[in-house]
Design an enzyme around this catalytic site. Structure first.
Site, PDB file in Angstrom:
ATOM      1  N   ASP A   9       0.833  -1.010  -0.066  1.00 27.42           N
ATOM      2  CA  ASP A   9       0.076   0.091   0.053  1.00 27.42           C
ATOM      3  C   ASP A   9       0.725   1.211  -0.060  1.00 27.42           C
ATOM      4  OD1 ASP A   9       0.964   0.554   2.634  1.00 27.42           O
ATOM      5  OD2 ASP A   9      -1.174   0.235   3.460  1.00 27.42           O
ATOM      6  N   CYS A  66       3.247  -3.112   4.182  1.00 27.99           N
ATOM      7  CA  CYS A  66       2.339  -2.085   4.620  1.00 27.99           C
ATOM      8  C   CYS A  66       2.975  -1.378   5.563  1.00 27.99           C
ATOM      9  CB  CYS A  66       0.856  -2.670   4.732  1.00 27.99           C
ATOM     10  SG  CYS A  66       0.781  -3.551   6.200  1.00 27.99           S
ATOM     11  N   GLY A  67       2.407  -0.634   6.365  1.00 27.84           N
ATOM     12  CA  GLY A  67       3.095   0.139   7.530  1.00 27.84           C
ATOM     13  C   GLY A  67       3.402  -0.881   8.728  1.00 27.84           C
ATOM     14  N   THR A  68       2.601  -1.633   9.036  1.00 30.39           N
ATOM     15  CA  THR A  68       3.127  -2.690   9.900  1.00 30.39           C
ATOM     16  C   THR A  68       3.221  -4.114   9.508  1.00 30.39           C
ATOM     17  OG1 THR A  68       0.722  -3.286  10.298  1.00 30.39           O
ATOM     18  CG2 THR A  68       1.854  -1.406  11.730  1.00 30.39           C
ATOM     19  N   GLY A  69       2.642  -4.433   8.382  1.00 29.88           N
ATOM     20  CA  GLY A  69       2.555  -5.617   7.699  1.00 29.88           C
ATOM     21  C   GLY A  69       1.456  -6.476   8.378  1.00 29.88           C
ATOM     22  N   GLY A  71      -1.904  -5.769   8.615  1.00 32.67           N
ATOM     23  CA  GLY A  71      -3.092  -5.956   7.788  1.00 32.67           C
ATOM     24  C   GLY A  71      -2.952  -6.513   6.585  1.00 32.67           C
ATOM     25  N   HIS A  99       8.888 -24.150  10.209  1.00 26.10           N
ATOM     26  CA  HIS A  99       7.854 -24.603  10.691  1.00 26.10           C
ATOM     27  C   HIS A  99       6.348 -24.527  10.138  1.00 26.10           C
ATOM     28  CE1 HIS A  99      10.190 -24.882  14.997  1.00 26.10           C
ATOM     29  NE2 HIS A  99      10.881 -25.204  13.904  1.00 26.10           N
ATOM     30  N   ARG A 133       6.943 -33.531  11.493  1.00 29.31           N
ATOM     31  CA  ARG A 133       5.917 -33.110  12.225  1.00 29.31           C
ATOM     32  C   ARG A 133       5.202 -31.899  11.936  1.00 29.31           C
ATOM     33  NH1 ARG A 133      10.550 -31.489  14.942  1.00 29.31           N
ATOM     34  NH2 ARG A 133      10.452 -29.563  16.167  1.00 29.31           N
ATOM     35  N   HIS A 134       6.176 -30.934  11.201  1.00 31.04           N
ATOM     36  CA  HIS A 134       5.456 -29.572  10.985  1.00 31.04           C
ATOM     37  C   HIS A 134       4.568 -29.835   9.755  1.00 31.04           C
ATOM     38  CE1 HIS A 134       8.388 -27.734  13.525  1.00 31.04           C
ATOM     39  NE2 HIS A 134       9.249 -28.468  13.283  1.00 31.04           N
ATOM     40  N   ARG A 137       0.963 -30.497  11.109  1.00 30.34           N
ATOM     41  CA  ARG A 137       0.707 -29.248  11.642  1.00 30.34           C
ATOM     42  C   ARG A 137       0.055 -28.356  10.409  1.00 30.34           C
ATOM     43  NH1 ARG A 137       5.481 -29.315  15.870  1.00 30.34           N
ATOM     44  NH2 ARG A 137       4.438 -31.020  17.240  1.00 30.34           N
TER      45      ARG A 137
HETATM   46  C1  RB5 Z   1      -1.809   2.538   6.575  1.00 32.79           C
HETATM   47  O1  RB5 Z   1      -2.092   3.811   7.153  1.00 32.79           O
HETATM   48  C2  RB5 Z   1      -1.668   1.194   7.536  1.00 32.79           C
HETATM   49  O2  RB5 Z   1      -2.935   1.315   8.286  1.00 32.79           O
HETATM   50  C3  RB5 Z   1      -1.546   0.319   6.719  1.00 32.79           C
HETATM   51  O3  RB5 Z   1      -0.238   0.565   6.027  1.00 32.79           O
HETATM   52  C4  RB5 Z   1      -1.013  -1.109   7.596  1.00 32.79           C
HETATM   53  O4  RB5 Z   1      -0.078  -0.801   8.514  1.00 32.79           O
HETATM   54  C5  RB5 Z   1      -2.308  -1.718   8.006  1.00 32.79           C
HETATM   55  O5  RB5 Z   1      -2.171  -2.696   8.721  1.00 32.79           O
END
Ligand code: RB5
Length: 155
Positions: A9, A66-69, A71, A99, A133-134, A137
């Site tokens: 994004d 994305c910002g955090t990965g 989402g 794993h 084993r993995h 799972r």
């Molecule tokens: C966008 O601002 C942010 O929400 C998106 O990049 C992401 O971090 C969502 O998980």
């Protein structure tokens, strides 16, 4: 060499461009599903495109940013056949391959510097699924896609 679908994004766009250049320089084939600028977009749209590319066989692996990965991973894991993992360190990248047989990697561009991201991707691409084993799972995980969620009815 590996066929890799990549997507991001607006928050992950700049990292995606670096990742794309690096993957191409390593000799991989890259399918870039976008986005193509830092204009605001919705991460599930790109998670779906990369997830479908991997699940459908157009790519062997996928990398989402994305910002955090977070989402991206949540959205990609809704696509049947996808096992997406958010990784912020090399050890997690190795383990999610050994794993969990993770076929999609999600990176947080606001939390992970470019060099660290490239090290994570390199480790993730170089690590094989351990099986054994993995495998049992992972089969159970994939079986959850067929889950009947009506069996625990309210009341
Ligand atoms: C966008 O601002 C942010 O929400 C998106 O990049 C992401 O971090 C969502 O998980």
């Amino acid at each position: 060499m590996t066929a890799i679908a990549i997507g991001a994004d607006h928050a992950g766009f700049t990292l995606k461009e670096s990742v794309k250049s690096w993957l191409l320089a390593q000799g991989h084939t890259v399918l870039d599903v976008g986005t193509s600028s830092t204009d605001s977009v919705d991460y599930p749209d790109y998670a779906a495109l990369v997830g479908e590319a991997v699940s459908g066989g157009a790519a062997e692996r996928g990398v989402l940013m994305c910002g955090t990965g977070i989402g991206m991973a949540i959205a990609a894991n809704k696509i049947p056949g996808v096992r997406a993992a958010v990784c912020g360190d090399v050890a997690s990248a190795r383990i999610c391959r050994e794993h969990n047989d993770a076929n999609v990697l999600a990176l947080g561009a606001r939390a992970t510097e470019r060099e660290q991201a490239l090290q994570i991707i390199a480790a993730w691409l170089a690590t094989a699924f351990a099986g054994g084993r993995h495998a049992r799972r992972v089969e159970k995980v994939m079986g959850l896609e067929q889950r009947d969620v009506s069996r625990v009815a309210a009341g």
